[in-house]
Design a protein around this motif. Structure first.
Motif, PDB file in Angstrom:
ATOM      1  N   GLN A 189      -6.889   4.819  10.629  1.00  0.00           N
ATOM      2  CA  GLN A 189      -8.083   5.059  11.450  1.00  0.00           C
ATOM      3  C   GLN A 189      -8.587   3.789  12.094  1.00  0.00           C
ATOM      4  OE1 GLN A 189     -11.143   7.375   9.474  1.00  0.00           O
ATOM      5  NE2 GLN A 189      -9.569   8.812   8.784  1.00  0.00           N
ATOM      6  N   ALA A 190      -8.681   2.710  11.303  1.00  0.00           N
ATOM      7  CA  ALA A 190      -9.201   1.447  11.834  1.00  0.00           C
ATOM      8  C   ALA A 190      -8.238   0.857  12.865  1.00  0.00           C
ATOM      9  CB  ALA A 190      -9.443   0.461  10.699  1.00  0.00           C
ATOM     10  N   ALA A 191      -6.929   0.939  12.593  1.00  0.00           N
ATOM     11  CA  ALA A 191      -5.938   0.376  13.527  1.00  0.00           C
ATOM     12  C   ALA A 191      -5.959   1.158  14.838  1.00  0.00           C
ATOM     13  CB  ALA A 191      -4.544   0.416  12.904  1.00  0.00           C
ATOM     14  N   GLU A 192      -6.062   2.481  14.758  1.00  0.00           N
ATOM     15  CA  GLU A 192      -6.056   3.279  15.991  1.00  0.00           C
ATOM     16  C   GLU A 192      -7.295   3.017  16.830  1.00  0.00           C
ATOM     17  OE1 GLU A 192      -5.238   7.308  14.729  1.00  0.00           O
ATOM     18  OE2 GLU A 192      -3.068   7.020  15.046  1.00  0.00           O
ATOM     19  N   ALA A 193      -8.414   2.743  16.167  1.00  0.00           N
ATOM     20  CA  ALA A 193      -9.635   2.422  16.917  1.00  0.00           C
ATOM     21  C   ALA A 193      -9.407   1.141  17.727  1.00  0.00           C
ATOM     22  CB  ALA A 193     -10.823   2.266  15.973  1.00  0.00           C
ATOM     23  N   VAL A 208       0.838  -1.206   0.000  1.00  0.00           N
ATOM     24  CA  VAL A 208       0.000   0.000   0.000  1.00  0.00           C
ATOM     25  C   VAL A 208       0.867   1.248   0.000  1.00  0.00           C
ATOM     26  CG1 VAL A 208      -1.810   1.273   1.227  1.00  0.00           C
ATOM     27  CG2 VAL A 208      -1.779  -1.232   1.310  1.00  0.00           C
ATOM     28  N   GLU A 209       0.725   2.024  -1.073  1.00  0.00           N
ATOM     29  CA  GLU A 209       1.368   3.341  -1.150  1.00  0.00           C
ATOM     30  C   GLU A 209       0.313   4.437  -1.174  1.00  0.00           C
ATOM     31  OE1 GLU A 209       5.007   4.298  -3.615  1.00  0.00           O
ATOM     32  OE2 GLU A 209       4.241   2.509  -4.643  1.00  0.00           O
ATOM     33  N   ASN A 210      -0.882   4.055  -1.536  1.00  0.00           N
ATOM     34  CA  ASN A 210      -1.988   4.990  -1.716  1.00  0.00           C
ATOM     35  C   ASN A 210      -2.366   5.683  -0.394  1.00  0.00           C
ATOM     36  OD1 ASN A 210      -5.140   5.267  -1.480  1.00  0.00           O
ATOM     37  ND2 ASN A 210      -4.644   5.513  -3.650  1.00  0.00           N
ATOM     38  N   ALA A 211      -2.366   7.029  -0.393  1.00  0.00           N
ATOM     39  CA  ALA A 211      -2.564   7.797   0.841  1.00  0.00           C
ATOM     40  C   ALA A 211      -3.946   7.568   1.458  1.00  0.00           C
ATOM     41  CB  ALA A 211      -2.346   9.276   0.565  1.00  0.00           C
ATOM     42  N   GLU A 212      -4.948   7.469   0.607  1.00  0.00           N
ATOM     43  CA  GLU A 212      -6.321   7.271   1.085  1.00  0.00           C
ATOM     44  C   GLU A 212      -6.445   5.920   1.823  1.00  0.00           C
ATOM     45  OE1 GLU A 212      -9.214   8.872   1.034  1.00  0.00           O
ATOM     46  OE2 GLU A 212     -10.429   7.104   1.581  1.00  0.00           O
ATOM     47  N   LEU A 213      -5.855   4.888   1.244  1.00  0.00           N
ATOM     48  CA  LEU A 213      -5.902   3.563   1.894  1.00  0.00           C
ATOM     49  C   LEU A 213      -5.104   3.566   3.193  1.00  0.00           C
ATOM     50  CD1 LEU A 213      -5.595   0.973  -1.037  1.00  0.00           C
ATOM     51  CD2 LEU A 213      -7.561   1.366   0.468  1.00  0.00           C
ATOM     52  N   LYS A 214      -3.940   4.231   3.171  1.00  0.00           N
ATOM     53  CA  LYS A 214      -3.138   4.303   4.400  1.00  0.00           C
ATOM     54  C   LYS A 214      -3.936   4.977   5.509  1.00  0.00           C
ATOM     55  CE  LYS A 214       1.548   4.725   2.490  1.00  0.00           C
ATOM     56  NZ  LYS A 214       2.491   5.773   2.069  1.00  0.00           N
ATOM     57  N   SER A 215      -4.659   6.015   5.144  1.00  0.00           N
ATOM     58  CA  SER A 215      -5.403   6.740   6.154  1.00  0.00           C
ATOM     59  C   SER A 215      -6.573   5.898   6.703  1.00  0.00           C
ATOM     60  CB  SER A 215      -5.810   8.084   5.567  1.00  0.00           C
ATOM     61  OG  SER A 215      -7.085   8.410   5.906  1.00  0.00           O
ATOM     62  N   ARG A 216      -7.198   5.121   5.825  1.00  0.00           N
ATOM     63  CA  ARG A 216      -8.267   4.219   6.316  1.00  0.00           C
ATOM     64  C   ARG A 216      -7.690   3.160   7.246  1.00  0.00           C
ATOM     65  NH1 ARG A 216     -11.572   2.112   1.317  1.00  0.00           N
ATOM     66  NH2 ARG A 216     -12.613   0.890   2.942  1.00  0.00           N
ATOM     67  N   ILE A 217      -6.508   2.649   6.892  1.00  0.00           N
ATOM     68  CA  ILE A 217      -5.865   1.631   7.746  1.00  0.00           C
ATOM     69  C   ILE A 217      -5.488   2.250   9.096  1.00  0.00           C
ATOM     70  CG2 ILE A 217      -3.782   0.200   7.984  1.00  0.00           C
ATOM     71  CD1 ILE A 217      -3.986  -0.306   4.914  1.00  0.00           C
ATOM     72  N   MET A 268       0.153  -9.548   9.590  1.00  0.00           N
ATOM     73  CA  MET A 268       0.969  -8.448  10.094  1.00  0.00           C
ATOM     74  C   MET A 268       0.950  -7.291   9.102  1.00  0.00           C
ATOM     75  SD  MET A 268       5.026  -8.627  10.923  1.00  0.00           S
ATOM     76  CE  MET A 268       4.774  -9.803  12.238  1.00  0.00           C
ATOM     77  N   ILE A 269       1.107  -6.078   9.623  1.00  0.00           N
ATOM     78  CA  ILE A 269       1.413  -4.943   8.747  1.00  0.00           C
ATOM     79  C   ILE A 269       2.906  -4.695   8.916  1.00  0.00           C
ATOM     80  CG2 ILE A 269       1.012  -2.507   8.205  1.00  0.00           C
ATOM     81  CD1 ILE A 269      -1.669  -2.681   9.661  1.00  0.00           C
ATOM     82  N   LEU A 270       3.655  -4.774   7.817  1.00  0.00           N
ATOM     83  CA  LEU A 270       5.070  -4.427   7.886  1.00  0.00           C
ATOM     84  C   LEU A 270       5.197  -3.004   7.329  1.00  0.00           C
ATOM     85  CD1 LEU A 270       7.783  -5.613   8.797  1.00  0.00           C
ATOM     86  CD2 LEU A 270       8.223  -6.120   6.394  1.00  0.00           C
ATOM     87  N   VAL A 271       5.516  -2.084   8.225  1.00  0.00           N
ATOM     88  CA  VAL A 271       5.650  -0.674   7.861  1.00  0.00           C
ATOM     89  C   VAL A 271       7.083  -0.500   7.364  1.00  0.00           C
ATOM     90  CG1 VAL A 271       5.402   1.685   8.721  1.00  0.00           C
ATOM     91  CG2 VAL A 271       4.045  -0.170   9.751  1.00  0.00           C
ATOM     92  N   PHE A 290       2.710   6.551  11.941  1.00  0.00           N
ATOM     93  CA  PHE A 290       3.571   5.900  10.938  1.00  0.00           C
ATOM     94  C   PHE A 290       2.758   5.188   9.861  1.00  0.00           C
ATOM     95  CE2 PHE A 290       3.567   3.241  14.863  1.00  0.00           C
ATOM     96  CZ  PHE A 290       2.837   2.154  14.399  1.00  0.00           C
ATOM     97  N   LEU A 291       1.511   4.845  10.176  1.00  0.00           N
ATOM     98  CA  LEU A 291       0.702   4.147   9.163  1.00  0.00           C
ATOM     99  C   LEU A 291       0.379   5.063   7.982  1.00  0.00           C
ATOM    100  CD1 LEU A 291      -1.678   2.077  11.492  1.00  0.00           C
ATOM    101  CD2 LEU A 291       0.189   1.203  10.059  1.00  0.00           C
ATOM    102  N   GLU A 292       0.471   6.381   8.201  1.00  0.00           N
ATOM    103  CA  GLU A 292       0.272   7.318   7.086  1.00  0.00           C
ATOM    104  C   GLU A 292       1.591   7.863   6.568  1.00  0.00           C
ATOM    105  OE1 GLU A 292      -3.849   9.591   7.206  1.00  0.00           O
ATOM    106  OE2 GLU A 292      -2.737   9.879   9.077  1.00  0.00           O
TER     107      GLU A 292
END
Ligand code: IYR
Length: 222
Positions: free
Chosen positions: A85-89, A74-83, A194-197, A118-120
């Motif tokens: 938000q959901a991860a922080e919740a 994932v490089e797309n900013a919109e998807l990163k931001s959705r991830i 896993m999410i590998l950042v 860092f997810l964004e």
């Protein structure tokens, strides 16, 4: 009985013992510098670096060579931001409700909290999915074997390959991770592992002071 076993010659590189010793030491000296980074710069890592690291991960030994993994980059900013938000919740729920005092105490030296900028910020999020099943060309379903071991090894290869190329990483496992199937359009029989950042560290990035156990604590020799 016909056999599907088709051996080919092993492509093996032997080193003299001194060269072996030197290579083993050099590898240790390199890999011990890998640190989990939580402050990433916005600079982009070239796609080819990520692609070759994924090819390296894909060579990992695994159960019956089913290769029970799928990597979503994932490089797309919109998807990163959705991830994010959901991860922080999920993480707020973890830090405020679910985590025991003992767990929070164990995490204190790492300075982590529910905020996951860092997810964004990071160049790439590589979301690793574990596949419990494989499907033939004709659509028939087969069980995969040793999936968590296999995906764990592939993830280790990926982290090592990225470090070797000079890419900083963070293993991030918001729990539960079901939201990743939805956001990234993956089938429900795949499990987010896993999410590998991955990316460049922020300038003057700081990391927690930690120590690793000595050899005599982590290994026994007979
Ligand atoms: N998933 C949480 C908590 C966390 C848990 C462990 I174990 C760590 O080594 C680090 C963090 C988070 O990402 O903050």
């Amino acid at each position: 009985m016909t056999s599907n076993y088709q051996p080919i010659p092993l492509d093996y590189q032997e080193y003299d013992p001194e060269v072996m010793q030197r290579r083993a030491l050099e590898y240790y000296q390199s890999i011990k510098k890998r640190r989990s980074v939580r402050d990433f710069s916005g600079r982009k890592v070239p796609s080819g670096v990520i692609e070759n690291a994924l090819l390296a991960a894909g060579t990992a030994p695994n159960g019956a060579n089913m290769q029970p993994w799928h990597f979503v980059v994932v490089e797309n900013a919109e998807l990163k931001s959705r991830i994010r938000q959901a991860a922080e919740a999920e993480e707020r729920e973890f830090y405020q409700q679910r985590a025991s005092e003992e767990w929070l105490d164990a995490l204190a030296p790492l300075g982590t909290d529910a905020e996951k900028p860092f997810l964004e910020q990071a160049s790439h999020l590589i979301v690793i999915f574990l596949k419990k099943f494989s499907y033939d060309a004709d659509g028939s379903k087969h069980k995969n074997y040793y999936t968590s071991e296999s995906v764990g090894i592939a993830t280790g290869f990926l982290i090592g390959a990225l470090h070797h190329a000079g890419v900083a990483t963070l293993t991030h496992t918001p729990s539960p991770m079901k939201f990743l199937n939805e956001v990234l359009n993956r089938p429900s029989d795949e499990r987010a592992y896993m999410i590998l950042v991955a990316g460049y560290p922020e300038q003057d990035c700081m990391v927690p002071a930690i120590t690793k156990k000595p050899l005599d604590e982590i290994a026994t020799f007979y």
